[in-house]
Design a protein around this motif. Structure first.
Motif, short mmCIF file in Angstrom:
data_model
loop_
_atom_site.label_atom_id
_atom_site.label_comp_id
_atom_site.label_asym_id
_atom_site.label_seq_id
_atom_site.Cartn_x
_atom_site.Cartn_y
_atom_site.Cartn_z
N GLU A 137 0.84 -1.21 0.00
CA GLU A 137 0.00 0.00 0.00
C GLU A 137 0.87 1.26 0.00
N LYS A 140 2.10 1.82 -3.50
CA LYS A 140 1.05 2.45 -4.32
C LYS A 140 0.99 3.96 -4.06
N ASN A 144 1.72 6.89 -6.76
CA ASN A 144 0.72 7.93 -7.02
C ASN A 144 1.32 9.32 -6.84
N PRO A 163 -8.29 0.25 -14.04
CA PRO A 163 -8.91 0.93 -12.89
C PRO A 163 -7.94 1.16 -11.73
N SER A 164 -6.98 0.27 -11.55
CA SER A 164 -6.03 0.40 -10.45
C SER A 164 -4.84 1.31 -10.77
N SER A 165 -4.77 1.80 -11.98
CA SER A 165 -3.64 2.61 -12.41
C SER A 165 -3.69 4.02 -11.83
N GLN A 169 -6.14 8.56 -12.46
CA GLN A 169 -6.54 9.41 -11.34
C GLN A 169 -5.98 10.82 -11.45
#
Length: 175
Positions: A137, A140, A144, A163-165, A169
């Motif tokens: 986590e 990630k 980000n 979707p997890s990329s 975002q």
């Protein structure tokens, strides 16, 4: 390349060697020279196409007064590079802290395998898995943060739209 006021859409299409990647490199420099806060997402259908384009972008940036963006790690090749020219440029593959976090995840994963092989208690394995999850986590979050601070990110179309990329975002001035 002529400056086009947004919104605009253009597709670069042509056979290998036609100059598509060269043009994208020049466009990237032009957009950043006009506005240093401009954010550009480069997507291509394959890792090799992304790598060729990234090599051109880096080459054009190095010839400009914007070379510092590479050194400051504001240019990112996100995903799975295949080209040795790109793989050898650690400054476009992420920050050193991402490498450190990845190594931590590998160590935890190895410790879990060893613990499972030695048949240690479920409680000890659960603790290791919790540490692994927390490290994943954190990775990630670090990715980000890095993506959100980049001027140019280049990746495959698939990775950009998962979707997890972290790519989807973000807000991009040019895609």
């Amino acid at each position: 390349l002529a400056y086009l006021r947004p919104p605009w859409t253009r597709f670069l299409w042509g056979p290998p060697g036609a100059g598509k990647s060269y043009a994208l490199g020049r466009l990237a420099v032009n957009l950043l020279e006009r506005d240093i806060n401009h954010r550009m997402l480069v997507v291509a259908p394959s890792n090799m196409a992304v790598d060729v384009t990234m090599s051109q972008i880096v080459s054009h940036l190095e010839e400009s007064n914007l070379k510092y963006l590479i050194e400051d790690r504001k240019i990112l090749r996100y995903g799975y590079p295949r080209n040795s020219d790109v793989l050898e440029r650690s400054e476009i593959l992420g920050t050193p802290i991402l490498d450190e976090q990845t190594r931590k995840i590998r160590r935890l994963s190895s410790r879990i395998k060893v613990a499972e092989h030695k048949k240690v208690s479920d409680k000890e394995i659960a603790i290791l898995r919790t540490e692994l999850f927390a490290a994943q986590e954190e990775l990630k979050r670090l990715v980000n943060d890095h993506v959100s601070n980049c001027s140019i990110v280049a990746t495959t179309t698939t990775l950009a739209y998962l979707p997890s990329s972290p790519i989807g975002q973000q807000s991009w001035d040019t895609i």
